[in-house]
Design an enzyme around this catalytic site. Structure first.
Site, PDB file in Angstrom:
ATOM      1  N   LYS A   1     114.734  53.190 -98.957  1.00 37.56           N
ATOM      2  CA  LYS A   1     113.461  52.702 -98.391  1.00 37.56           C
ATOM      3  C   LYS A   1     112.405  52.584 -99.491  1.00 37.56           C
ATOM      4  CE  LYS A   1     110.257  53.281 -94.570  1.00 37.56           C
ATOM      5  NZ  LYS A   1     110.318  51.843 -94.249  1.00 37.56           N
TER       6      LYS A   1
ATOM      7  N   HIS B   1     113.455  59.130 -94.200  1.00 43.42           N
ATOM      8  CA  HIS B   1     114.273  57.914 -94.197  1.00 43.42           C
ATOM      9  C   HIS B   1     115.286  57.958 -95.342  1.00 43.42           C
ATOM     10  CE1 HIS B   1     111.184  56.220 -91.533  1.00 43.42           C
ATOM     11  NE2 HIS B   1     112.110  55.335 -91.180  1.00 43.42           N
TER      12      HIS B   1
HETATM   13  P1  NAD Z   1     117.118  45.331 -96.773  1.00 44.93           P
HETATM   14  O1  NAD Z   1     116.640  45.363 -98.191  1.00 44.93           O
HETATM   15  O2  NAD Z   1     118.490  45.853 -96.447  1.00 44.93           O
HETATM   16  O3  NAD Z   1     117.037  43.824 -96.211  1.00 44.93           O
HETATM   17  C1  NAD Z   1     116.022  42.904 -96.508  1.00 44.93           C
HETATM   18  C2  NAD Z   1     116.695  41.547 -96.721  1.00 44.93           C
HETATM   19  O4  NAD Z   1     115.682  40.535 -96.804  1.00 44.93           O
HETATM   20  C3  NAD Z   1     117.502  41.493 -98.037  1.00 44.93           C
HETATM   21  O5  NAD Z   1     118.820  41.043 -97.763  1.00 44.93           O
HETATM   22  C4  NAD Z   1     116.711  40.501 -98.888  1.00 44.93           C
HETATM   23  O6  NAD Z   1     117.529  39.737 -99.776  1.00 44.93           O
HETATM   24  C5  NAD Z   1     116.103  39.626 -97.802  1.00 44.93           C
HETATM   25  N1  NAD Z   1     114.922  38.855 -98.265  1.00 44.93           N
HETATM   26  C6  NAD Z   1     113.896  39.259 -99.044  1.00 44.93           C
HETATM   27  N2  NAD Z   1     113.047  38.248 -99.254  1.00 44.93           N
HETATM   28  C7  NAD Z   1     113.553  37.171 -98.599  1.00 44.93           C
HETATM   29  C8  NAD Z   1     113.130  35.807 -98.459  1.00 44.93           C
HETATM   30  N3  NAD Z   1     112.009  35.351 -99.036  1.00 44.93           N
HETATM   31  N4  NAD Z   1     113.896  34.985 -97.708  1.00 44.93           N
HETATM   32  C9  NAD Z   1     115.019  35.424 -97.099  1.00 44.93           C
HETATM   33  N5  NAD Z   1     115.484  36.698 -97.227  1.00 44.93           N
HETATM   34  C10 NAD Z   1     114.747  37.545 -97.957  1.00 44.93           C
HETATM   35  O7  NAD Z   1     116.012  46.110 -95.933  1.00 44.93           O
HETATM   36  P2  NAD Z   1     116.118  46.670 -94.424  1.00 44.93           P
HETATM   37  O8  NAD Z   1     116.485  48.104 -94.448  1.00 44.93           O
HETATM   38  O9  NAD Z   1     116.893  45.705 -93.579  1.00 44.93           O
HETATM   39  O10 NAD Z   1     114.564  46.643 -94.021  1.00 44.93           O
HETATM   40  C11 NAD Z   1     113.813  45.427 -94.063  1.00 44.93           C
HETATM   41  C12 NAD Z   1     112.392  45.702 -93.579  1.00 44.93           C
HETATM   42  O11 NAD Z   1     112.406  46.063 -92.189  1.00 44.93           O
HETATM   43  C13 NAD Z   1     111.684  46.866 -94.296  1.00 44.93           C
HETATM   44  O12 NAD Z   1     110.323  46.534 -94.446  1.00 44.93           O
HETATM   45  C14 NAD Z   1     111.860  48.022 -93.330  1.00 44.93           C
HETATM   46  O13 NAD Z   1     110.907  49.036 -93.484  1.00 44.93           O
HETATM   47  C15 NAD Z   1     111.702  47.304 -92.022  1.00 44.93           C
HETATM   48  N6  NAD Z   1     112.237  47.978 -90.826  1.00 44.93           N
HETATM   49  C16 NAD Z   1     111.489  47.861 -89.699  1.00 44.93           C
HETATM   50  C17 NAD Z   1     111.931  48.394 -88.508  1.00 44.93           C
HETATM   51  C18 NAD Z   1     111.121  48.150 -87.258  1.00 44.93           C
HETATM   52  O14 NAD Z   1     111.555  48.556 -86.156  1.00 44.93           O
HETATM   53  N7  NAD Z   1     109.973  47.480 -87.348  1.00 44.93           N
HETATM   54  C19 NAD Z   1     113.152  49.071 -88.453  1.00 44.93           C
HETATM   55  C20 NAD Z   1     113.919  49.179 -89.627  1.00 44.93           C
HETATM   56  C21 NAD Z   1     113.443  48.603 -90.817  1.00 44.93           C
END
Ligand code: NAD
Length: 270
Positions: free
Chosen positions: A162, A158
């Site tokens: 991450k 990744h």
């Molecule tokens: P990122 O850091 O770009 O985005 C996360 C966002 O959540 C940030 O903007 C942060 O400010 C916000 N956030 C954190 N706490 C918060 C709260 N209490 N209230 C509101 N907003 C809040 O991360 P990302 O790359 O978008 O990934 C996010 C998550 O999704 C990770 O855990 C990642 O592993 C997961 N993910 C899952 C899949 C899937 O298919 N299940 C796919 C991609 C990523």
């Protein structure tokens, strides 16, 4: 039936923006709210403008409660502690909660399971059709190939930002392999190797983690036997595959009773 009103939490994140774009391109859903953490520099910005779909009049706010109160569902790719909190709010509001957040520990996992008594929750470490099909194939292969002759190793790569390892998808594939073998992943997993490890324990399910660049998500399941190897793999090229899966999960869950469901339930692969 009216369009399903969806709130995106973590609206300014990589996945949050992909979710806003997926909602804009999908019939039957509309963006009703966009929430970020308190103190985010994105508060007050137009969610559509930020995601590149054009202004949509939904301003990013930091209070989830009023947003949840007028929504039918929440799409949540944030952090484990936030997702556990949001599951409780979704249960209070009796709405759908789609959780894509990975790296969720046992305590937060228990809170999400408790919230699923009142909320319809779909939670998966990977929301794409391809990976969920891959998991079904891995389970089948692990069932067919004897553990004393075939070793299972899961390799993932990744992007450099991450924060959790192994990836939620690698663990999902590991659980599928364990299921096929009739064992628990926690008993079989070797998540890290370093130094003089000794030989490979029979039946182990090993993990290897690579981080770097802008890789959206590569996964490989290697099943290594005497004189032959089966390699099952998936390459994610665009976050849109997870976002579309999440929207599809929300629409599926709209008609379902409260409970904790997986993406394999949504796709009919369970
Ligand atoms: P990122 O850091 O770009 O985005 C996360 C966002 O959540 C940030 O903007 C942060 O400010 C916000 N956030 C954190 N706490 C918060 C709260 N209490 N209230 C509101 N907003 C809040 O991360 P990302 O790359 O978008 O990934 C996010 C998550 O999704 C990770 O855990 C990642 O592993 C997961 N993910 C899952 C899949 C899937 O298919 N299940 C796919 C991609 C990523």
């Amino acid at each position: 039936m009216s369009d399903m009103a969806l709130v995106v939490v973590g609206a300014a994140g990589r996945m949050g923006q992909a979710l806003i774009r997926a909602i804009a391109e999908t019939p039957g859903v509309k963006l009703s709210g966009a929430v970020e953490r308190a103190g985010s520099s994105m508060l007050g910005r137009d969610a559509g403008e930020l995601a590149g779909t054009g202004a949509n009049g939904v301003a990013i706010g930091d209070d989830p409660l009023p947003a949840f109160a007028k929504a039918d569902g929440v799409l949540d790719f944030t952090t484990p502690a936030s997702s556990a909190l949001f599951a409780g709010y979704a249960a209070q509001a009796r709405i759908v909660h789609v959780v894509g957040t990975t790296g969720v520990g046992p305590e937060d996992e228990a809170k999400i399971a408790a919230a699923a008594r009142h909320a319809t929750i779909v939670k998966s470490g990977n929301m794409s059709l391809g990976v969920n099909l891959l998991a079904a194939l891995v389970e089948q292969a692990a069932r067919a190939l004897p553990a004393d002759a075939f070793d299972i190793e899961i390799l993932e790569m990744h992007h450099r930002h991450k924060v959790d390892a192994p990836s939620g998808t690698a663990l999902l594939l590991g659980r599928a392999a364990a299921e096929g073998r009739g064992v628990k992943l926690d008993d079989a997993a070797v998540r890290v190797r370093d130094g003089h490890t000794g030989p490979r324990p029979e039946g182990a399910i090993g993990f290897a983690t690579l981080r770097g660049g802008s890789v959206v998500g590569d996964h490989q399941v290697v099943i290594a036997g005497p004189g032959e190897r089966i390699v099952l793999s998936h390459i994610a090229e665009d976050r849109a595959i997870f976002a579309r899966g999440a929207v599809r999960a929300a629409l599926w869950a709209r008609e379902k009773k409260p409970g904790l469901y997986s993406m394999r339930d949504v796709l009919g692969l369970a």
